[in-house]
Design a protein around this motif. Structure first.
Motif, mmCIF file in Angstrom:
data_model
loop_
_atom_site.group_PDB
_atom_site.id
_atom_site.type_symbol
_atom_site.label_atom_id
_atom_site.label_comp_id
_atom_site.label_asym_id
_atom_site.label_seq_id
_atom_site.Cartn_x
_atom_site.Cartn_y
_atom_site.Cartn_z
ATOM 1 N N TYR A 1 41.787 21.453 40.416
ATOM 2 C CA TYR A 1 42.626 22.437 41.107
ATOM 3 C C TYR A 1 44.108 22.142 40.855
ATOM 4 N N GLU B 1 46.858 24.577 38.829
ATOM 5 C CA GLU B 1 48.153 25.030 39.346
ATOM 6 C C GLU B 1 49.260 24.738 38.339
ATOM 7 N N ASP C 1 45.403 31.738 37.986
ATOM 8 C CA ASP C 1 45.136 32.442 39.243
ATOM 9 C C ASP C 1 44.089 31.677 40.058
ATOM 10 N N LYS C 2 44.303 31.554 41.372
ATOM 11 C CA LYS C 2 43.444 30.713 42.216
ATOM 12 C C LYS C 2 41.996 31.170 42.209
ATOM 13 N N ARG C 3 41.762 32.468 42.217
ATOM 14 C CA ARG C 3 40.380 32.960 42.213
ATOM 15 C C ARG C 3 39.704 32.671 40.869
ATOM 16 N N LYS D 1 38.973 28.889 40.753
ATOM 17 C CA LYS D 1 37.822 28.486 41.572
ATOM 18 C C LYS D 1 36.519 28.662 40.814
#
Length: 293
Positions: A96, A100, A105-107, A110
């Motif tokens: 993670y 960053e 993009d965080k989605r 994941k």
């Protein structure tokens, strides 16, 4: 996609680590072979845009890396020889963190992290502290972080160091499966890592490119230069000081040596079909030592 390394050199004080290196690469897997100290790591750092060359340039589809800047770096996945890990991070947290840094993009990150942890067989260890992981597990985590941004140019510096035999096989299968539509550059001094998966082999010596060909072309050039003969144990030391012995094995009461050289080394020596390991030993002494630059 075409990646062109154009007359690239890198000098550190009085040491020329990369010497006028030029090559054109398209989609496929390239095995970069050379002994420790041959300049492989420095070249990969230049390609990964970690360090700048002293001379020369890199072009992607005709555009200079200097002009592309961030657009170039977005296409790169890089696993350095010495990965720096935060020992108190878990594999999941580390991925993670890297996502960053890469502005993913965080989605998307994941989903990708779940996929990669499974791909490198760390899904059951995702919550362990990195400091408690084995060397092979940390190596697999390094491979995962290089794949986070789904790179088009994947650069791997000694990626199989610390992996056990089963993990090596899994790694080679992984690289073969993900290499479609990518340029994969895999640096190693372990011939078996690339012998059966590389589309082409690049041989590097003293910072320079001394050969580029498909594996079968290299082995074809060595026909008539690989020999074997059964000897006694007392003869082994003397022969080892005179010839390049690729390997030895015991056969009943004798020892069979495999030798590479331009001339037939011994009476009764039998010619053998060359392999890529023979090629490596032909170009480099098996006693080569030194740190990677």
């Amino acid at each position: 996609m075409e990646l062109v390394i154009d007359k690239v050199s890198k000098k550190f004080k009085n040491k020329l680590a990369v010497n006028n290196f030029s090559v054109s690469l398209s989609n496929g897997i390239y095995g970069l072979l050379g002994p420790n100290g041959s300049g492989k790591t420095t070249l990969l750092r230049i390609i990964a845009d970690v360090v700048n060359p002293t001379e020369g340039n890199i072009y992607l589809d005709g555009k200079s890396k200097k002009v592309l800047e961030e657009d170039y770096r977005d296409l790169i996945g890089y696993m350095p020889q010495d990965m720096g890990f935060y020992k108190n991070f878990t594999p999941e947290k580390f991925l993670y963190y890297v996502s960053e840094l890469k502005d993913i993009d965080k989605r998307v990150a994941k989903e990708k992290i779940v996929e990669l942890l499974k791909l490198v067989n760390l899904e059951n260890d995702k919550d362990k502290k990195i400091g408690r992981l084995s060397g092979g597990m940390r190596q697999r985590l390094g491979i995962a972080q290089a794949l986070l941004n789904d790179p088009e140019i994947l650069i791997l510096d000694e990626p199989t160091a610390g992996l056990d035999p089963n993990e090596r096989i899994r790694f080679k299968n992984l690289i073969a499966n993900i290499s479609k539509d990518k340029i994969v550059i895999l640096s190693t001094h372990i011939v078996s890592d690339v012998e059966f998966i590389a589309n082409e082999i690049l041989i590097m010596k003293d910072g320079a490119l001394i050969g580029k060909a498909i594996p079968s072309e290299f082995t074809k050039q060595l026909r008539g230069k690989v020999w074997s003969r059964a000897i006694t144990e007392d003869e082994l030391y003397e022969l080892d000081s005179k010839y390049k012995i690729v390997n030895t094995y015991r056969d009943e009461d004798s020892i069979v040596v495999r030798i590479v050289g331009d001339e037939k080394p011994l009476e009764c020596a039998k010619a053998q079909e060359p392999n890529l390991e023979d090629v490596f030993f032909y170009y480099f002494s098996h006693k080569a030592e030194g740190e990677a630059l």
